[in-house]
Enzyme design. Structure first.
Site, PDB file in Angstrom:
ATOM      1  N   ASP A  12      -5.403 -24.717  11.390  1.00 40.06           N
ATOM      2  CA  ASP A  12      -5.185 -23.586  12.289  1.00 40.06           C
ATOM      3  C   ASP A  12      -6.390 -23.553  13.225  1.00 40.06           C
ATOM      4  O   ASP A  12      -7.486 -23.146  12.830  1.00 40.06           O
ATOM      5  CB  ASP A  12      -5.084 -22.296  11.458  1.00 40.06           C
ATOM      6  CG  ASP A  12      -5.063 -21.029  12.316  1.00 40.06           C
ATOM      7  OD1 ASP A  12      -5.027 -21.134  13.553  1.00 40.06           O
ATOM      8  OD2 ASP A  12      -5.092 -19.930  11.720  1.00 40.06           O
ATOM      9  N   LYS A  74      -9.894 -21.649  23.244  1.00 36.71           N
ATOM     10  CA  LYS A  74      -8.435 -21.829  23.189  1.00 36.71           C
ATOM     11  C   LYS A  74      -7.729 -21.206  24.396  1.00 36.71           C
ATOM     12  O   LYS A  74      -6.681 -21.672  24.815  1.00 36.71           O
ATOM     13  CB  LYS A  74      -7.929 -21.207  21.890  1.00 36.71           C
ATOM     14  CG  LYS A  74      -6.496 -21.542  21.554  1.00 36.71           C
ATOM     15  CD  LYS A  74      -6.214 -21.062  20.138  1.00 36.71           C
ATOM     16  CE  LYS A  74      -4.760 -21.166  19.760  1.00 36.71           C
ATOM     17  NZ  LYS A  74      -4.567 -20.656  18.384  1.00 36.71           N
ATOM     18  N   GLU A 152       2.523 -21.579  15.542  1.00 42.96           N
ATOM     19  CA  GLU A 152       1.856 -20.735  14.537  1.00 42.96           C
ATOM     20  C   GLU A 152       2.823 -19.827  13.766  1.00 42.96           C
ATOM     21  O   GLU A 152       2.736 -19.768  12.530  1.00 42.96           O
ATOM     22  CB  GLU A 152       0.748 -19.902  15.202  1.00 42.96           C
ATOM     23  CG  GLU A 152      -0.454 -20.760  15.580  1.00 42.96           C
ATOM     24  CD  GLU A 152      -1.359 -20.145  16.631  1.00 42.96           C
ATOM     25  OE1 GLU A 152      -1.158 -18.972  17.002  1.00 42.96           O
ATOM     26  OE2 GLU A 152      -2.287 -20.846  17.089  1.00 42.96           O
ATOM     27  N   ASP A 174       1.402 -11.025  14.614  1.00 42.83           N
ATOM     28  CA  ASP A 174       0.152 -11.786  14.432  1.00 42.83           C
ATOM     29  C   ASP A 174      -0.965 -11.176  15.278  1.00 42.83           C
ATOM     30  O   ASP A 174      -0.995 -11.354  16.497  1.00 42.83           O
ATOM     31  CB  ASP A 174       0.390 -13.256  14.814  1.00 42.83           C
ATOM     32  CG  ASP A 174      -0.866 -14.128  14.661  1.00 42.83           C
ATOM     33  OD1 ASP A 174      -1.977 -13.581  14.452  1.00 42.83           O
ATOM     34  OD2 ASP A 174      -0.736 -15.358  14.778  1.00 42.83           O
TER      35      ASP A 174
END
Ligand code: ADP
Ligand code: MG
Length: 360
Positions: A12, A74, A152, A174
């Protein structure tokens, strides 16, 4: 694991934290702690002369040495125009991400005493082709054979064992450190499909920390009467953010958390209780629910907005307010299980399944 079959690791590669997992001989997914004995590693990179330091040490000085520290890389993944310049060198988002991958992989190799070659790396469902290609490239730069780039929410659903179960529709909520992603997934004949995705790429646990920092600065001014702003001092700001994140985690476990603000030779002690914390962050929680409703409106436009289950993913969903507000909104108890490890674990389970199918 049968002879000759390569172990595939799940990674991850998160905006604020990264994690690595594998599937053990009992078929159970296991997270490998880093060399600091932590199960998740801050995705923060510090350029220190010739060495590159990733993780907690980098995070601890991120606001003091912004010219040497890269956080949240990211968010720039797949952007050809983004470069981080340091010491006459230019680093692309892939380069910076590859350092994060090297750290989690290298530490896992030390912990397990084995070489890691193959990995499934995850990315948000909304990532397009350039972002996915950049993610795969970061893996290759780190010396990995990237077997797949997995969504994800899909990885999380696998970790929750939903793939094995009955056909159903699931809302994946999330809330990480840097982003909020809300996704509707459909499980049909043991296949997972992303139906609809929404959220906000700037809304994450860090904003809850920031709300605490603002509250602390205000309390400091009230208690000391000091005119100058403690937030203008990078050292103080850095310290307050670290305290805020720690205190926020304490408030998940307990009703109160203590803080200390020291600035301009003056000191204030502040005690924050959960009710006050929820009050100063209510607008953030409201926003996640608003974004969830927007995503559901999209799902309705595509045909159906009903769901059978809510699963929680991301470390920030440990805050009690998340569960409480979701129950109040949807009258459904969300499921939660290792929310900050689910994505890495699901990626490892996916990697194992794929390698069994391919036989390599
Ligand atoms: P990512 O943003 O990389 O997806 P995570 O899913 O690990 O990261 O989420 C990180 C966020 O979760 C951070 O803001 C962190 O402070 C928060 N967090 C982790 N543990 C807790 C906890 N016990 N209580 C509240 N927040 C937490
Ligand atoms: Mg995440």
């Amino acid at each position: 694991m049968s002879e000759g079959l390569k172990r595939v690791f799940g990674i991850d590669l998160g905006t604020t934290y990264s994690a690595i997992a594998y599937v053990d001989e009992h078929g159970k997914s296991v997270v490998v702690p880093n060399q600091e004995s932590e199960r998740i590693t801050p995705s923060v990179v510090l350029f220190d002369g010739d060495s590159v330091i990733v993780g907690n040490t980098a995070k601890e000085s991120s606001k003091i040495e912004p010219h040497r520290v890269v956080s949240r890389i990211k968010q720039h993944m797949g952007d050809p125009n983004f470069v981080f310049e340091h010491d006459g060198q230019s680093y692309s988002p892939e380069d910076v991400s590859s350092f994060i991958l090297r750290k989690v992989v290298g530490d896992a190799e030390l912990a397990l005493g084995e070489k890691i070659t193959d990995a499934v790396v995850t990315c948000p469902a909304y990532f397009g082709a350039p972002e996915r290609e950049a993610t795969a490239n970061a893996g290759r730069l780190a010396g990995l054979n990237v077997r797949a780039i997995l969504n994800e929410p899909t990885a999380a659903a696998i970790a929750y064992g939903l793939e094995q179960g009955e056909d159903q529709t699931v809302l994946v909520y999330d809330l990480g450190g840097g982003t909020f992603d809300v996704t509707m997934i459909e499980i049909k004949d043991r296949l997972i499909r992303v139906v609809c995705t929404g959220g906000d790429h700037r809304l994450g646990g860090t904003l809850w920390d920031e709300a605490i920092v603002m509250h602390l600065a205000e309390q400091f001014r009230e208690q000391t009467g000091e005119e100058s702003d403690p937030l203008d001092d990078p050292e103080v700001l850095n310290d307050l953010f670290l305290q805020a994140e720690r205190g926020k985690k304490t408030l998940t476990q307990r009703d109160k958390a203590p803080f200390r603000v020291t600035h301009a030779g003056k000191q204030a002690r502040v005690e924050l209780d959960r009710a006050k914390f929820e009050e100063v962050t209510r607008h953030l929680m409201d926003r996640t629910l608003e974004l969830t409703r927007e995503m559901l409106a999209d799902a309705r436009a595509k045909g159906d907005d009903r769901f059978d289950k809510i699963i929680l993913v991301g470390g920030a969903t440990r805050m009690p307010q998340v569960r409480d507000r979701l129950v109040a909104e949807f009258n459904l108890e969300p499921e939660t299980f290792d929310p900050d490890e689910a994505v890495a674990k699901g990626a490892a389970l996916f990697g194992l399944k794929e390698s069994l199918q391919e036989g390599v």
